[in-house]
Structures are given as C-alpha cells and as structure tokens.
Design an enzyme around this catalytic site. Structure first.
Site, mmCIF file in Angstrom:
data_model
loop_
_atom_site.group_PDB
_atom_site.id
_atom_site.type_symbol
_atom_site.label_atom_id
_atom_site.label_comp_id
_atom_site.label_asym_id
_atom_site.label_seq_id
_atom_site.Cartn_x
_atom_site.Cartn_y
_atom_site.Cartn_z
ATOM 1 C CB CYS A 151 -0.917 -0.010 1.224
ATOM 2 S SG CYS A 151 -1.906 1.485 1.392
ATOM 3 C CB CYS A 154 -0.362 2.401 4.106
ATOM 4 S SG CYS A 154 -1.902 1.779 3.445
ATOM 5 C CG ASP A 155 3.388 1.048 4.272
ATOM 6 O OD1 ASP A 155 2.940 1.537 5.321
ATOM 7 O OD2 ASP A 155 3.221 -0.140 3.951
#
Ligand code: NAP
Length: 328
Positions: A151, A154-155
């Site tokens: 993701c 997200c990251d």
C-alpha cells in the site's frame, strides 16, 4: 462434523474483525445490540485476528494518533473498545452461511472443539476484507513491513529519498508508482511482460513521469535483506538473464482478492468478486445483510474508510432492525 445449534438469535452478527468489523462492533455494542464478532484466525505472522493491519508496522495516517501507532496496537485498541461495550468475540471462521430466510444462519467451527456450530442472527454485517495477491517468495513474508509493502498510500512516506521498486503492470501498479514518485529518488516498475495491462491514460501518465523507470519481461526471484529490504533479484523471462536491483522498498501491486468465497450464491458480487452495496448505504441485495470495508471497496482500501463504512453498517443494521420491528 456434527452440528450443535446455538439457542439464541442475535440482533447482529459481524463476520470479520478488521477496522470495518471492529468499528461496526463498537457502534452496534453501544446501540445495545450485543453483537457477536466472528473474528477469523490470526495470520501466520500475528497472534490475533484483525485483518491486514495486523501485518502493518506503522500507521501514521489514522486520524487522532499524532505520533502514529503500530497496526496490531490499533486493532487491539479497537477490539478492547468494542469488548468494553459488550461485544463478544469468537476466534473462528465462518465456513458457510444461509441468508435465504430469517433468522440468518452462519456456521463456524467451535474454537476449542472444532465442532461446527450454527449461529443465528436477525441481521449480519459482512466485513471479511480483501487480501493482496503476493509473489509467494519466502523473503516477501519475512520483510513485510520492513521494506515490502502492498500500500503506497499507507507506506510511501517511509521511503523518502530512496530507490523503490513496484511490481505489477496493472492500474494499481501504475497508480502506486506515480504516487511513490513524490517520495522516492527513483521508482522502477518491474513487469513480467512487455505490455502493461493498465489503462491507456495511466500508461501515458507513467511514461511521462521522469522518475519512473521500467524493467520489462522480468520477474522477482528473491528479495535481499534481513532486517530491511536491500534489493531485488530479477530474472528476464525471455533471455533468462539474472540481475540485481538495489532498492529500499518493494511495493507488490499485482492485484487483490476479496474474501467472499463463503458468500457465493448468497450475496450479489461484481465481476471481481467484491460485494455490491447500494449507493450511499451498506445494504447488500439481501435485506438485513450489510457489507463494509474492503470486501465491498476496491477503490479506497484505507483503514479509515473501512472504519467509516463499519460505522455506517452498524447504523444501517440498527435502523433496519428498528424499522422491520425485529430488534429483541
Ligand atoms: P490487475 O489489473 O489484475 O493487474 C495485475 C497486474 O499484476 C498485471 O499486470 C499482472 O501481470 C501482474 N501480476 C499478476 N500476478 C503476478 C505475479 N505473480 N507476478 C508478477 N506480476 C503479476 O490488478 P490491479 O492493477 O490491482 O487492478 C484491479 C482492477 O482495479 C482493474 O480493473 C483496474 O483497472 C482497477 N483499478 C483502477 C484504478 C484506476 O482507475 N485509477 C486503480 C487501481 C485499480 P499480467 O498483465 O501479465 O497478467
């Protein structure tokens, strides 16, 4: 296996315990619906169920946590919060369901005996999530959250100034690659063929982006690194030539599969197997059955959007029970 039916009919049973299911549990419990959460099993690398966030080390974009927190901590907090208001949990997996008549029926093995138990409910919230397809390399699992991610939203932030690889050739891979150019020094897209599967418009955007390089006809054979990703080993599928690409991050973007097998023939799904919900609602095609989180969302796939739809599902279930006069 023999069946032993439970005696009571629940107002609501929640299937799945990611951010969607646990938020639904918090809201349903606070609405005095005494929800039962059939929470699934822990994955091979975690000690409790809780979905994809159990595999995520740092979450910095869930509102309310200034310094961020670990995925398991967030899920543990949500679970305890739901339990505080009376939600009950069963660490087992729903193996079959019958939503054709009231009360709805869900069968799951008893966590301690393994004997199949029938659970009855007036309403059901499905929050079984989706799983990322993975390459299947042993190092991929070992380095998940240590440089391997599924993701970018997200990251991506953790990879500022680093060289990054994205694996895949579909819209997701290109979207991730384009997004990651905001952070990475370089982004290399590794695809197993010479033609991308992604839509023309995404291809145009990616080809125009000077930070994105392409490695064609190549598969990842191994990921190097012990405590963090150091690079990927590649093999050219036409020449057989082996090569090594030093990178700090590997984003696997080869598709997702919704966890909906148990609901086939019961609930409407789209061509990719995601549950279909009514616009602006979490209602499925079966009145009294609601769906939330990634199992019905292949667009946003975020903890906060899953939690948001979990809240919606609990409110939708509560209203449905009230309107149909079914609440106990
Ligand atoms: P996808 O379209 O199924 O693409 C998966 C890609 O991963 C393909 O290029 C495939 O290669 C590759 N792949 C699959 N298994 C692999 C393996 N084991 N090793 C290496 N490569 C592998 O999945 P997606 O990109 O997640 O998209 C899913 C759906 O969502 C699509 O309909 C897509 O259009 C849509 N979507 C849309 C957007 C957008 O419009 N912005 C964004 C994301 C997703 P091959 O091509 O060789 O099969």
């Amino acid at each position: 296996m023999s069946e032993s039916p439970t005696t009571s009919v629940r107002d609501v049973i929640i299937i799945g315990s990611g951010p969607a299911g646990l938020t639904a549990a918090i809201y349903a419990a606070r609405a005095n619906l005494a929800p039962l959460v059939i929470e699934g099993f822990p994955s091979s690398t975690s000690d409790q169920p809780g979905g994809q966030l159990m595999l995520t080390s740092d979450i910095e974009n869930f509102p309310g946590f200034i310094e961020g927190l670990a995925g398991p901590e967030l899920m543990g907090n949500m679970r305890s919060q739901a339990a505080r208001f009376g939600a009950e949990f069963l660490t087992t997996k729903a193996e079959r369901v019958d939503f054709s008549s009231q009360p709805f029926r869900i069968w799951a093995p008893d966590p301690s005996t393994g004997v199949e138990v029938e659970h009855l409910a007036r309403s059901v919230i499905v929050s079984t999530g989706a799983r990322s397809l993975m390459l299947g390399l042993p190092a991929e699992e070992q380095l998940l959250s240590k440089g391997v991610s599924t993701c970018a939203t997200c990251d991506g932030f953790f990879f500022r100034g680093q060289d990054i690889a994205v694996i895949g050739g579909g819209d997701s891979a290109l979207e991730e690659a384009i997004f990651l150019t905001k952070f990475g020094e370089t982004v290399t897209l590794v695809h197993r063929r010479k033609e991308l599967r992604a839509s023309k418009i995404m291809q145009d955007r990616a080809f125009k982006n000077p930070k994105i390089k392409f490695v064609w006809d190549s598969v990842v054979t191994d990921i190097a690194g012990t405590s963090k990703v150091e690079g990927i080993h590649l093999r050219n599928t036409t020449s057989g030539e082996e090569s090594y690409l030093p990178v700090g991050g590997v984003f696997v973007a080869i598709g997702h599969v919704p966890n909906t097998g148990v609901f086939s023939d019961q609930l409407d799904m789209d061509d990719a197997g995601y549950l279909v919900t009514a616009v602006g609602s979490t209602a499925t095609n079966v009145p009294g059955v609601f769906a939330c989180g990634d199992v019905q969302d292949h667009t946003y796939r975020q903890a906060i959007t899953a939690a948001g739809t979990g809240c919606m599902a609990a409110i939708d279930a509560e209203r449905w029970l009230e309107v149909t006069g079914q609440e106990s």
